[in-house]
Design a protein around this motif. Structure first.
Motif, mmCIF file in Angstrom:
data_model
loop_
_atom_site.group_PDB
_atom_site.id
_atom_site.type_symbol
_atom_site.label_atom_id
_atom_site.label_comp_id
_atom_site.label_asym_id
_atom_site.label_seq_id
_atom_site.Cartn_x
_atom_site.Cartn_y
_atom_site.Cartn_z
ATOM 1 N N LEU A 43 2.287 0.006 -7.533
ATOM 2 C CA LEU A 43 0.899 0.436 -7.429
ATOM 3 C C LEU A 43 -0.084 -0.595 -7.998
ATOM 4 N N ARG A 71 1.639 8.149 -4.613
ATOM 5 C CA ARG A 71 0.896 7.342 -5.576
ATOM 6 C C ARG A 71 1.044 7.896 -6.991
ATOM 7 N N LYS A 84 0.847 -1.189 0.000
ATOM 8 C CA LYS A 84 0.000 0.000 0.000
ATOM 9 C C LYS A 84 0.883 1.239 0.000
#
Length: 476
Positions: A474, A465, A459
């Protein structure tokens, strides 16, 4: 272009390996549980008007976490080692941290064990190095913002264990990768002619070594001393403490003589023969190697791996013995210069260095395992000894002291010089093989990451991200 891509991959690979072995590169190992998602905290105002960053979790990989501050620590450690961080982005740094976490996580899944004794040995070695650099362990503790030496050691032990797990996992992946001559040939054929690498100037070097003779009486003194230490340990004294106090091996004395080895570990054959003949808890009789006399105590045997401690003591070399050795090697030099004997034949009949005398004194490059030494990568001491020698010239007798304090005299000559040149398959096979093997290892690591990323809880949160990672962290 194929070679340029390989060179870039190799650079990335070397950077990754270098970063993995930095002194304190990794962050603290978290508890063995999945950490719930949290958002990295943003800077907040403090009374002084300065920005204070409240640390937060930015990524989770299996049982491990990455903190935002870990990225900052990564930059600090590279800079502290003299590296250039200008072209490394925070995303790239995070990518490297994620790799290390996945290696460590998978090592645990694969039941790779790093013992507490091994961590203590690594810690002692690193702490000794740091204290030598700064002069006081309290300065190290202060630098890492810990309240005590014990708190710092706990913190440091977690870091070292994670680093060791990561390196063991990485080694496990690449150790199974081999390459055939046919694969090397195909690799070379694929490189466009205009992209062939250029190899720097090299030379081949030969040496003759004469060791000062140690008297039987001095050797017996060392044997008696080791037997006395052995007797004390059998009666309850600590072998580790004795090693710290008396061993002359700079590579292990500070951590109680500790070594971990398998039959493939590049130790002397005599040393390995004794080590693998002992049972757990058993202490050897004194035995001799080229470095002096040893005793070994085996701590643990785990399959093909042995954890041991040893003590090395070398007999004292007297001034008279050194004088006799210099006279002997001077006579050898006079015969070579007077054309009574060739350097190679003199090495075969007169040199005391058994590793080189059989092939006429020719040195093997420890980094490449061939006979060539690239001038820009040559050991500085060796380079200073040969750089001014003309073709076929023989050096004056050189007094050499190795890393264990052993003194010898030697003669050196340059047997061949190779100018800078474009890669040639026949002449540069060893170097081309190394490049081909590295490419295959990189591919194996890439496939491993592809597989394990899919099978592992990962995560990444917040601004990270948006990173363009080399690996599919990802899971897009």
């Amino acid at each position: 272009m194929l070679l340029k891509k390989l060179q870039l991959k190799t650079i990335d690979y070397k950077l990754a390996l270098t970063m993995c072995f930095l002194l304190f590169f990794n962050s603290v190992v978290s508890a063995q549980e999945i950490i719930p998602d949290v958002v990295a905290q943003k800077p907040v105002e403090v009374p002084s008007g300065q920005k204070l960053k409240v640390d937060g979790i930015i990524a989770t990989v299996g049982d491990y976490i990455v903190l935002d501050s870990d990225i900052d620590k990564g930059f600090l450690e590279i800079a502290a080692q003299g590296g250039n961080v200008k072209d490394i982005t925070r995303c790239q740094m995070l990518g490297k941290l994620l790799e290390d976490k996945l290696y460590a996580h998978q090592a645990i899944q694969d039941s790779i064990i790093v013992s507490d004794a091994e961590v203590r040995g690594m810690m002692d070695e690193r702490l000794n190095y740091m204290v030598k650099q700064v002069g006081d362990i309290n300065k190290v503790v202060e630098y890492y913002k810990k309240s005590s030496v014990e708190e710092f050691k706990t913190y440091f032990a977690d870091i070292l264990k994670e680093q060791k797990l990561s390196s063991e996992m990485r080694d496990k992946i690449v150790d199974g990768v081999s390459i055939t001559p046919e694969e090397v040939r195909n690799f070379f054929k694929k490189i466009p002619k205009e992209d062939l690498p250029t190899f720097g100037a090299e030379m081949e070097v030969a040496q003759i070594v004469v060791e000062p003779k140690v008297s039987k009486e001095d050797e017996q003194k060392v044997i008696d001393r080791l037997n006395a230490i052995r007797k004390d340990v059998l009666e309850g004294s600590s072998f580790a403490t004795k090693a710290v106090l008396y061993s002359q091996d700079p590579g292990s004395s500070s951590n109680g003589g500790y070594y971990k080895m398998t039959r493939k570990t590049p130790f002397l054959k005599e040393f390995k023969d004794v080590a693998f003949s002992l049972q757990e808890g058993e202490i050897s009789e004194p035995f001799k190697t080229i470095y002096g006399y040893h005793i070994i105590m085996v701590d643990k045997i785990k399959g093909q791996e042995v954890e041991l401690r040893h003590i090395l003591i070398s007999p004292t070399v007297t001034e008279d013995a050194l004088k006799e050795a210099k006279e002997r090697i001077t006579n050898i030099r006079n015969k070579i210069v007077g054309n009574e004997i060739s350097f190679a034949d003199a090495a075969r009949t007169e040199s005391d260095e058994k590793e080189t005398r059989a092939n006429g004194g020719i040195l093997i490059n420890p980094n490449t395992q061939d006979t060539r030494f690239e001038l820009t990568k040559m050991d500085p001491t060796l380079y200073s000894q040969v750089s001014n020698l003309k073709d076929t010239e023989v050096s004056q007798p050189l007094l050499n002291t190795d890393e264990k304090g052993k003194k010898t005299y030697k003669l050196i000559t340059v047997t061949n010089r190779i100018d800078e040149h474009v890669a040639d398959y026949a002449k540069d096979y060893t170097k081309i093989k190394d490049l081909a093997l590295k490419e295959k290892q990189i591919e194996a690591i890439g496939k491993w990451f592809d597989t394990k990323i899919k099978d592992t809880y990962i995560k990444i949160i917040g601004e990270y991200r948006d990173c363009a990672f080399a690996n599919n962290w990802l899971k897009k």
